[in-house]
Design a protein around this motif. Structure first.
Motif, PDB file in Angstrom:
ATOM      1  N   ALA A  98       0.646  -1.311  -0.056  1.00 54.52           N
ATOM      2  CA  ALA A  98      -0.125   0.109  -0.094  1.00 54.52           C
ATOM      3  C   ALA A  98       0.884   1.310  -0.055  1.00 54.52           C
ATOM      4  CB  ALA A  98      -0.903  -0.167   1.256  1.00 54.52           C
ATOM      5  N   PRO A  99       0.265   2.487  -0.325  1.00 54.58           N
ATOM      6  CA  PRO A  99       1.155   3.620  -0.440  1.00 54.58           C
ATOM      7  C   PRO A  99       1.642   3.903   1.056  1.00 54.58           C
ATOM      8  CG  PRO A  99      -0.810   4.031  -1.774  1.00 54.58           C
ATOM      9  CD  PRO A  99      -1.012   2.702  -0.966  1.00 54.58           C
ATOM     10  N   MET A 100       2.856   4.387   1.392  1.00 55.73           N
ATOM     11  CA  MET A 100       3.064   4.539   2.615  1.00 55.73           C
ATOM     12  C   MET A 100       4.113   5.909   2.806  1.00 55.73           C
ATOM     13  SD  MET A 100       6.146   3.193   3.441  1.00 55.73           S
ATOM     14  CE  MET A 100       7.516   2.625   2.182  1.00 55.73           C
ATOM     15  N   PHE A 101       4.663   6.225   3.982  1.00 59.64           N
ATOM     16  CA  PHE A 101       6.048   6.871   4.139  1.00 59.64           C
ATOM     17  C   PHE A 101       6.552   6.280   5.385  1.00 59.64           C
ATOM     18  CE2 PHE A 101       2.924   9.196   6.931  1.00 59.64           C
ATOM     19  CZ  PHE A 101       3.555   9.632   8.055  1.00 59.64           C
ATOM     20  N   GLN A 102       7.925   6.355   5.473  1.00 52.47           N
ATOM     21  CA  GLN A 102       8.536   5.749   6.517  1.00 52.47           C
ATOM     22  C   GLN A 102       9.298   6.729   7.189  1.00 52.47           C
ATOM     23  OE1 GLN A 102      11.946   3.003   5.626  1.00 52.47           O
ATOM     24  NE2 GLN A 102      13.137   4.550   6.065  1.00 52.47           N
ATOM     25  N   ILE A 103       9.130   6.251   8.612  1.00 53.03           N
ATOM     26  CA  ILE A 103       9.974   7.123   9.861  1.00 53.03           C
ATOM     27  C   ILE A 103      11.006   6.209  10.016  1.00 53.03           C
ATOM     28  CG2 ILE A 103       9.599   8.059  12.069  1.00 53.03           C
ATOM     29  CD1 ILE A 103       6.579   7.950  11.485  1.00 53.03           C
ATOM     30  N   ALA A 104      12.082   6.607  10.016  1.00 51.65           N
ATOM     31  CA  ALA A 104      13.485   5.901  10.493  1.00 51.65           C
ATOM     32  C   ALA A 104      13.968   6.615  11.993  1.00 51.65           C
ATOM     33  CB  ALA A 104      14.560   5.868   9.642  1.00 51.65           C
ATOM     34  N   PHE A 105      14.254   5.850  12.845  1.00 56.71           N
ATOM     35  CA  PHE A 105      14.403   6.378  14.245  1.00 56.71           C
ATOM     36  C   PHE A 105      15.402   5.388  14.836  1.00 56.71           C
ATOM     37  CE2 PHE A 105      10.365   3.951  14.865  1.00 56.71           C
ATOM     38  CZ  PHE A 105      10.360   3.565  15.851  1.00 56.71           C
ATOM     39  N   ALA A 106      16.152   6.258  15.967  1.00 57.92           N
ATOM     40  CA  ALA A 106      17.267   5.567  16.662  1.00 57.92           C
ATOM     41  C   ALA A 106      16.474   4.909  17.600  1.00 57.92           C
ATOM     42  CB  ALA A 106      18.062   6.620  17.381  1.00 57.92           C
ATOM     43  N   THR A 107      17.178   3.837  18.173  1.00 57.75           N
ATOM     44  CA  THR A 107      16.808   2.845  19.236  1.00 57.75           C
ATOM     45  C   THR A 107      16.171   3.562  20.516  1.00 57.75           C
ATOM     46  OG1 THR A 107      18.875   2.320  20.004  1.00 57.75           O
ATOM     47  CG2 THR A 107      18.163   0.768  18.496  1.00 57.75           C
ATOM     48  N   GLN A 108      17.056   4.584  20.839  1.00 57.04           N
ATOM     49  CA  GLN A 108      16.555   5.334  22.059  1.00 57.04           C
ATOM     50  C   GLN A 108      15.263   6.031  22.358  1.00 57.04           C
ATOM     51  OE1 GLN A 108      19.408   5.810  20.409  1.00 57.04           O
ATOM     52  NE2 GLN A 108      20.028   7.853  20.217  1.00 57.04           N
ATOM     53  N   MET A 109      14.792   6.176  20.763  1.00 58.87           N
ATOM     54  CA  MET A 109      13.536   6.927  20.572  1.00 58.87           C
ATOM     55  C   MET A 109      12.252   5.819  20.657  1.00 58.87           C
ATOM     56  SD  MET A 109      14.102   9.878  18.050  1.00 58.87           S
ATOM     57  CE  MET A 109      12.472  10.451  18.580  1.00 58.87           C
ATOM     58  N   PHE A 110      12.316   4.591  20.721  1.00 57.09           N
ATOM     59  CA  PHE A 110      11.421   3.570  20.668  1.00 57.09           C
ATOM     60  C   PHE A 110      10.341   3.874  21.760  1.00 57.09           C
ATOM     61  CE2 PHE A 110       9.159  -0.365  21.512  1.00 57.09           C
ATOM     62  CZ  PHE A 110       9.022  -0.750  20.284  1.00 57.09           C
ATOM     63  N   ALA A 111      10.973   4.081  22.870  1.00 54.67           N
ATOM     64  CA  ALA A 111      10.019   4.018  24.307  1.00 54.67           C
ATOM     65  C   ALA A 111       9.098   5.420  24.207  1.00 54.67           C
ATOM     66  CB  ALA A 111      10.937   4.131  25.336  1.00 54.67           C
ATOM     67  N   THR A 112       9.370   6.342  23.247  1.00 52.94           N
ATOM     68  CA  THR A 112       8.405   7.392  23.374  1.00 52.94           C
ATOM     69  C   THR A 112       7.667   7.748  21.933  1.00 52.94           C
ATOM     70  OG1 THR A 112      10.576   9.087  22.629  1.00 52.94           O
ATOM     71  CG2 THR A 112       9.821   9.145  24.889  1.00 52.94           C
ATOM     72  N   LEU A 113       8.389   7.541  20.893  1.00 50.80           N
ATOM     73  CA  LEU A 113       7.748   7.548  19.663  1.00 50.80           C
ATOM     74  C   LEU A 113       6.651   6.526  19.341  1.00 50.80           C
ATOM     75  CD1 LEU A 113       7.334   8.705  16.738  1.00 50.80           C
ATOM     76  CD2 LEU A 113       9.396   7.411  16.055  1.00 50.80           C
ATOM     77  N   VAL A 114       6.823   5.313  19.620  1.00 48.79           N
ATOM     78  CA  VAL A 114       6.157   3.978  19.638  1.00 48.79           C
ATOM     79  C   VAL A 114       4.624   4.315  20.311  1.00 48.79           C
ATOM     80  CG1 VAL A 114       5.673   1.771  19.522  1.00 48.79           C
ATOM     81  CG2 VAL A 114       7.707   2.535  18.351  1.00 48.79           C
ATOM     82  N   PRO A 115       4.755   4.591  21.611  1.00 48.74           N
ATOM     83  CA  PRO A 115       3.447   4.843  22.332  1.00 48.74           C
ATOM     84  C   PRO A 115       2.881   5.912  21.824  1.00 48.74           C
ATOM     85  CG  PRO A 115       5.174   4.273  23.788  1.00 48.74           C
ATOM     86  CD  PRO A 115       5.924   4.662  22.459  1.00 48.74           C
ATOM     87  N   TRP A 116       3.627   7.062  21.301  1.00 51.49           N
ATOM     88  CA  TRP A 116       2.782   8.062  20.666  1.00 51.49           C
ATOM     89  C   TRP A 116       2.205   7.652  19.728  1.00 51.49           C
ATOM     90  CZ3 TRP A 116       2.378  11.081  16.600  1.00 51.49           C
ATOM     91  CH2 TRP A 116       1.882  12.355  16.525  1.00 51.49           C
ATOM     92  N   LEU A 117       3.029   7.084  18.720  1.00 50.04           N
ATOM     93  CA  LEU A 117       2.065   6.466  17.469  1.00 50.04           C
ATOM     94  C   LEU A 117       0.759   5.594  17.850  1.00 50.04           C
ATOM     95  CD1 LEU A 117       5.141   5.607  15.223  1.00 50.04           C
ATOM     96  CD2 LEU A 117       3.530   7.602  14.869  1.00 50.04           C
ATOM     97  N   MET A 118       0.956   4.958  19.036  1.00 48.90           N
ATOM     98  CA  MET A 118      -0.300   4.123  19.244  1.00 48.90           C
ATOM     99  C   MET A 118      -1.441   4.939  19.643  1.00 48.90           C
ATOM    100  SD  MET A 118       1.757   1.249  21.842  1.00 48.90           S
ATOM    101  CE  MET A 118       2.436  -0.073  21.015  1.00 48.90           C
TER     102      MET A 118
END
Length: 140
Positions: A60-80
């Motif tokens: 499907a059409p999309m865009f990517q967000i590339a991020f450093a490992t230390q950002m997982f704990a804030t970015l992923v819950p925010w996306l959720m």
């Protein structure tokens, strides 16, 4: 898990989040554009190209967000909490792209099919987060 066979967290060089929107779906595309802008305002990440049609393993059409490992704990819950009904695939970047996308990933929203044949069978150099191309101005 520990002992023989346990994989080390150091295998993970970075993460990708693929944000999908429907082809020809004006509302989905608008939601994806808003989410992209909100991520750029809040997080020091690398936003990938806007893809109006499927590319690689992505059906499907999309865009990517590339991020450093230390950002997982804030970015992923925010996306959720802020995905606006969009489907998002989050996966680690290790030496095995096939395993990263198909076995070690997580979905936010409804899972979508992937073109497994487009993913390499062999190991390769893991991809880093890349150069940050956002300028966050507000806190997550």
């Amino acid at each position: 898990m520990s002992g023989p066979g346990a994989r080390a967290l150091a295998e993970i060089a970075s993460y990708h989040a693929h944000v999908y929107f429907g082809a020809g779906d004006a509302a989905g595309e608008a939601a994806a554009r808003r989410l992209r802008a909100r991520v750029a305002e809040r997080f020091a990440v690398r936003l990938g190209s806007w893809r109006d049609s499927p590319v690689g393993p992505h059906a499907a059409p999309m865009f990517q967000i590339a991020f450093a490992t230390q950002m997982f704990a804030t970015l992923v819950p925010w996306l959720m909490l802020n995905h606006s009904g969009l489907s998002i695939l989050v996966h680690p970047n290790t030496a095995n792209q096939r395993r990263d996308h198909l076995k070690d990933s997580l979905w936010i929203g409804a899972p979508l099919p992937l073109h497994e044949e487009a993913l390499p069978e062999q190991d390769s150099e893991p991809e880093g987060a890349g150069e940050i191309n956002t300028a966050p101005a507000i806190a997550p």
